[in-house]
Design a protein around this motif. Structure first.
Motif, PDB file in Angstrom:
ATOM      1  N   ALA A  62       0.846  -1.192   0.000  1.00 21.82           N
ATOM      2  CA  ALA A  62       0.000   0.000   0.000  1.00 21.82           C
ATOM      3  C   ALA A  62       0.881   1.242   0.000  1.00 21.82           C
ATOM      4  O   ALA A  62       2.082   1.165   0.298  1.00 21.82           O
ATOM      5  N   PRO A  63       0.318   2.405  -0.332  1.00 21.92           N
ATOM      6  CA  PRO A  63       1.090   3.655  -0.251  1.00 21.92           C
ATOM      7  C   PRO A  63       1.707   3.840   1.132  1.00 21.92           C
ATOM      8  O   PRO A  63       1.094   3.482   2.148  1.00 21.92           O
ATOM      9  N   GLU A  64       2.893   4.408   1.177  1.00 22.42           N
ATOM     10  CA  GLU A  64       3.625   4.532   2.435  1.00 22.42           C
ATOM     11  C   GLU A  64       3.194   5.782   3.198  1.00 22.42           C
ATOM     12  O   GLU A  64       3.934   6.737   3.364  1.00 22.42           O
ATOM     13  N   ARG A  65       1.973   5.704   3.672  1.00 22.21           N
ATOM     14  CA  ARG A  65       1.435   6.755   4.546  1.00 22.21           C
ATOM     15  C   ARG A  65       0.492   6.088   5.540  1.00 22.21           C
ATOM     16  O   ARG A  65      -0.072   5.029   5.260  1.00 22.21           O
ATOM     17  N   ALA A  66       0.335   6.706   6.688  1.00 21.36           N
ATOM     18  CA  ALA A  66      -0.523   6.124   7.715  1.00 21.36           C
ATOM     19  C   ALA A  66      -1.973   6.112   7.242  1.00 21.36           C
ATOM     20  O   ALA A  66      -2.494   7.120   6.771  1.00 21.36           O
ATOM     21  N   ALA A  67      -2.595   4.954   7.341  1.00 21.80           N
ATOM     22  CA  ALA A  67      -3.995   4.818   6.956  1.00 21.80           C
ATOM     23  C   ALA A  67      -4.887   5.103   8.159  1.00 21.80           C
ATOM     24  O   ALA A  67      -4.431   5.195   9.295  1.00 21.80           O
ATOM     25  N   THR A  68      -6.175   5.225   7.896  1.00 19.48           N
ATOM     26  CA  THR A  68      -7.155   5.382   8.962  1.00 19.48           C
ATOM     27  C   THR A  68      -8.001   4.116   9.046  1.00 19.48           C
ATOM     28  O   THR A  68      -7.968   3.267   8.149  1.00 19.48           O
ATOM     29  N   LEU A  69      -8.763   4.012  10.111  1.00 19.27           N
ATOM     30  CA  LEU A  69      -9.667   2.881  10.252  1.00 19.27           C
ATOM     31  C   LEU A  69     -10.661   2.851   9.088  1.00 19.27           C
ATOM     32  O   LEU A  69     -11.001   1.775   8.573  1.00 19.27           O
ATOM     33  N   SER A  93     -10.794 -10.179  14.905  1.00 17.74           N
ATOM     34  CA  SER A  93     -10.183 -10.477  16.196  1.00 17.74           C
ATOM     35  C   SER A  93      -9.376  -9.282  16.687  1.00 17.74           C
ATOM     36  O   SER A  93      -8.556  -8.735  15.935  1.00 17.74           O
ATOM     37  N   SER A  94      -9.594  -8.854  17.925  1.00 19.49           N
ATOM     38  CA  SER A  94      -8.854  -7.754  18.538  1.00 19.49           C
ATOM     39  C   SER A  94      -9.007  -6.490  17.686  1.00 19.49           C
ATOM     40  O   SER A  94     -10.120  -6.075  17.400  1.00 19.49           O
ATOM     41  N   PHE A  95      -7.898  -5.893  17.218  1.00 17.62           N
ATOM     42  CA  PHE A  95      -8.047  -4.712  16.356  1.00 17.62           C
ATOM     43  C   PHE A  95      -8.798  -5.062  15.078  1.00 17.62           C
ATOM     44  O   PHE A  95      -9.488  -4.206  14.511  1.00 17.62           O
ATOM     45  N   GLY A  96      -8.676  -6.305  14.627  1.00 21.13           N
ATOM     46  CA  GLY A  96      -9.468  -6.732  13.476  1.00 21.13           C
ATOM     47  C   GLY A  96     -10.956  -6.595  13.738  1.00 21.13           C
ATOM     48  O   GLY A  96     -11.751  -6.380  12.814  1.00 21.13           O
ATOM     49  N   GLY A  97     -11.350  -6.708  15.004  1.00 18.35           N
ATOM     50  CA  GLY A  97     -12.739  -6.477  15.374  1.00 18.35           C
ATOM     51  C   GLY A  97     -13.140  -5.028  15.194  1.00 18.35           C
ATOM     52  O   GLY A  97     -14.302  -4.725  14.891  1.00 18.35           O
ATOM     53  N   ARG A  98     -12.195  -4.116  15.375  1.00 14.19           N
ATOM     54  CA  ARG A  98     -12.464  -2.698  15.110  1.00 14.19           C
ATOM     55  C   ARG A  98     -12.653  -2.474  13.609  1.00 14.19           C
ATOM     56  O   ARG A  98     -13.543  -1.730  13.188  1.00 14.19           O
ATOM     57  N   VAL A  99     -11.820  -3.131  12.809  1.00  8.28           N
ATOM     58  CA  VAL A  99     -11.955  -3.021  11.352  1.00  8.28           C
ATOM     59  C   VAL A  99     -13.300  -3.600  10.917  1.00  8.28           C
ATOM     60  O   VAL A  99     -13.995  -3.037  10.064  1.00  8.28           O
ATOM     61  N   ALA A 100     -13.675  -4.720  11.518  1.00  9.09           N
ATOM     62  CA  ALA A 100     -14.953  -5.350  11.193  1.00  9.09           C
ATOM     63  C   ALA A 100     -16.129  -4.443  11.572  1.00  9.09           C
ATOM     64  O   ALA A 100     -17.104  -4.324  10.815  1.00  9.09           O
ATOM     65  N   GLN A 101     -16.042  -3.799  12.734  1.00  9.43           N
ATOM     66  CA  GLN A 101     -17.081  -2.845  13.121  1.00  9.43           C
ATOM     67  C   GLN A 101     -17.173  -1.709  12.101  1.00  9.43           C
ATOM     68  O   GLN A 101     -18.273  -1.297  11.692  1.00  9.43           O
ATOM     69  N   LEU A 122     -16.216   0.699  19.021  1.00  5.11           N
ATOM     70  CA  LEU A 122     -16.146   2.035  18.440  1.00  5.11           C
ATOM     71  C   LEU A 122     -17.212   2.909  19.099  1.00  5.11           C
ATOM     72  O   LEU A 122     -18.274   2.416  19.470  1.00  5.11           O
ATOM     73  N   PRO A 123     -16.924   4.216  19.245  1.00  9.15           N
ATOM     74  CA  PRO A 123     -15.724   4.926  18.791  1.00  9.15           C
ATOM     75  C   PRO A 123     -14.663   5.099  19.874  1.00  9.15           C
ATOM     76  O   PRO A 123     -13.679   5.782  19.671  1.00  9.15           O
ATOM     77  N   THR A 190     -10.094   6.187  14.831  1.00  6.52           N
ATOM     78  CA  THR A 190     -11.439   5.687  15.133  1.00  6.52           C
ATOM     79  C   THR A 190     -12.427   6.269  14.136  1.00  6.52           C
ATOM     80  O   THR A 190     -12.045   6.880  13.130  1.00  6.52           O
ATOM     81  N   LEU A 191     -13.705   6.082  14.405  1.00  6.12           N
ATOM     82  CA  LEU A 191     -14.784   6.636  13.588  1.00  6.12           C
ATOM     83  C   LEU A 191     -15.721   7.428  14.487  1.00  6.12           C
ATOM     84  O   LEU A 191     -15.779   7.185  15.699  1.00  6.12           O
ATOM     85  N   PRO A 192     -16.500   8.349  13.932  1.00  5.65           N
ATOM     86  CA  PRO A 192     -17.499   9.029  14.762  1.00  5.65           C
ATOM     87  C   PRO A 192     -18.670   8.117  15.130  1.00  5.65           C
ATOM     88  O   PRO A 192     -19.293   8.293  16.168  1.00  5.65           O
ATOM     89  N   GLN A 193     -18.955   7.128  14.270  1.00  4.70           N
ATOM     90  CA  GLN A 193     -20.054   6.203  14.555  1.00  4.70           C
ATOM     91  C   GLN A 193     -19.663   5.220  15.646  1.00  4.70           C
ATOM     92  O   GLN A 193     -18.480   4.957  15.878  1.00  4.70           O
ATOM     93  N   GLY A 194     -20.688   4.642  16.298  1.00  8.02           N
ATOM     94  CA  GLY A 194     -20.438   3.674  17.353  1.00  8.02           C
ATOM     95  C   GLY A 194     -21.146   2.363  17.094  1.00  8.02           C
ATOM     96  O   GLY A 194     -21.950   2.229  16.161  1.00  8.02           O
ATOM     97  N   VAL A 195     -20.872   1.384  17.952  1.00  7.81           N
ATOM     98  CA  VAL A 195     -21.417   0.035  17.750  1.00  7.81           C
ATOM     99  C   VAL A 195     -22.939  -0.005  17.768  1.00  7.81           C
ATOM    100  O   VAL A 195     -23.543  -0.888  17.164  1.00  7.81           O
ATOM    101  N   ALA A 196     -23.572   0.938  18.430  1.00 14.37           N
ATOM    102  CA  ALA A 196     -25.031   0.930  18.502  1.00 14.37           C
ATOM    103  C   ALA A 196     -25.677   1.085  17.127  1.00 14.37           C
ATOM    104  O   ALA A 196     -26.856   0.763  16.949  1.00 14.37           O
ATOM    105  N   ASP A 197     -24.905   1.570  16.157  1.00 16.49           N
ATOM    106  CA  ASP A 197     -25.432   1.771  14.808  1.00 16.49           C
ATOM    107  C   ASP A 197     -25.245   0.550  13.904  1.00 16.49           C
ATOM    108  O   ASP A 197     -25.643   0.585  12.742  1.00 16.49           O
TER     109      ASP A 197
END
Length: 263
Positions: A62-69, A93-101, A122-123, A190-197
């Motif tokens: 991937a491009p050599e810059r920091a990505a976001t969630l 799993s773990s942070f992968g669970g954040r990506v999945a959310q 999240l968030p 992170t994201l502004p949205q949360g798990v409740a959504d």
């Protein structure tokens, strides 16, 4: 055999096994798709299992810059699309669970059923929810000298007694590189949205002995996601896919096959 697919600006490395509905596996912060090596055979009897490397991990380019969630969620959606799929079951799993959310929130049509393991909601940031976050960060900075103590955070002592080589697995960690620094910056987003959504049918799994993400943090997510199921796994630590792949697969198959068709 490793496969590659171009998903937007990212060349994603992935493995594919089995037949049946698509199931996408998302690894943790410092891991790669290899963390699922013991889990995949148990799932491939029921699903087309796709384990891939996220940006700045494994063989993905991937491009050599920091990505976001959000970038990681978009990558996953692009991967699903590039493979000719309309949607997939997702396990993170773990942070992968954040990506999945994030995928379930930003691209709800891409997600069929969602399984979140040993993760945090999240968030809210990790440091806010996990009281031992500072000590864990100190251990990571102390590698490789702290490798054995760090292993005890990810795996229970009884399991390490059976698999003593895992006490040294963190000793192989390389000194900080530009790639690892980008990855840690990504994990902090992170994201502004949360798990409740989240609208996807969801199963939340937590290991009773998890020291990285307290099980109470993970299980509390089920109360905020409409209709979610929650399971506490006795005597299990943080990395369920490695410690107890058969147990994890059994719960996943039960949830992802609501008609009750099991291997």
């Amino acid at each position: 055999m490793t496969e590659f697919v171009q998903a937007g600006e990212v060349r994603i490395a992935f493995d594919r096994a089995g037949q049946g509905p698509a199931l996408l596996l998302m690894h943790g912060a410092e891991a790669s798709r290899q963390m699922f090596a013991a889990l995949v055979p148990h799932l491939a009897k029921q699903f087309t299992v796709i384990a891939y490397d996220q940006r700045d991990c494994g063989e993905t380019e991937a491009p050599e810059r920091a990505a976001t969630l959000a970038d990681l969620a978009n990558d996953a959606q692009q991967l699903v699309k590039a493979l000719g799929l309309k949607r997939a079951h997702v396990f993170g799993s773990s942070f992968g669970g954040r990506v999945a959310q994030a995928l379930a929130l930003l691209h709800p049509r891409a997600v069929d059923r969602l399984v979140l393991g040993s993760t945090w909601p999240l968030p809210r940031p990790y440091e806010e929810l996990c009281p031992d976050a500072r000590r864990l960060a100190e251990l990571r900075r102390g590698l490789p000298g702290t490798a054995e103590e760090l292993a005890s955070w990810f795996f229970p002592e009884a399991f390490l007694a059976q698999r003593p080589e895992l006490r040294r697995v963190f000793a192989a960690a390389r000194p900080e590189t530009a790639r690892s620094a980008r990855r840690m910056a990504t994990v902090a987003t992170t994201l502004p949205q949360g798990v409740a959504d989240i609208v996807a049918p969801t199963l939340v799994l937590a290991g009773e002995l998890d020291r990285v993400v307290p099980p109470t943090v993970t299980l509390a997510m089920a109360g905020r996601i409409r209709g979610a199921d929650a399971v506490l796994l006795p005597a299990i630590g943080h990395v369920t896919a490695m410690q107890a792949p058969e147990v994890l697969a059994r719960h996943m198959v039960r949830f992802l096959n609501p008609e009750g068709v099991h291997a």
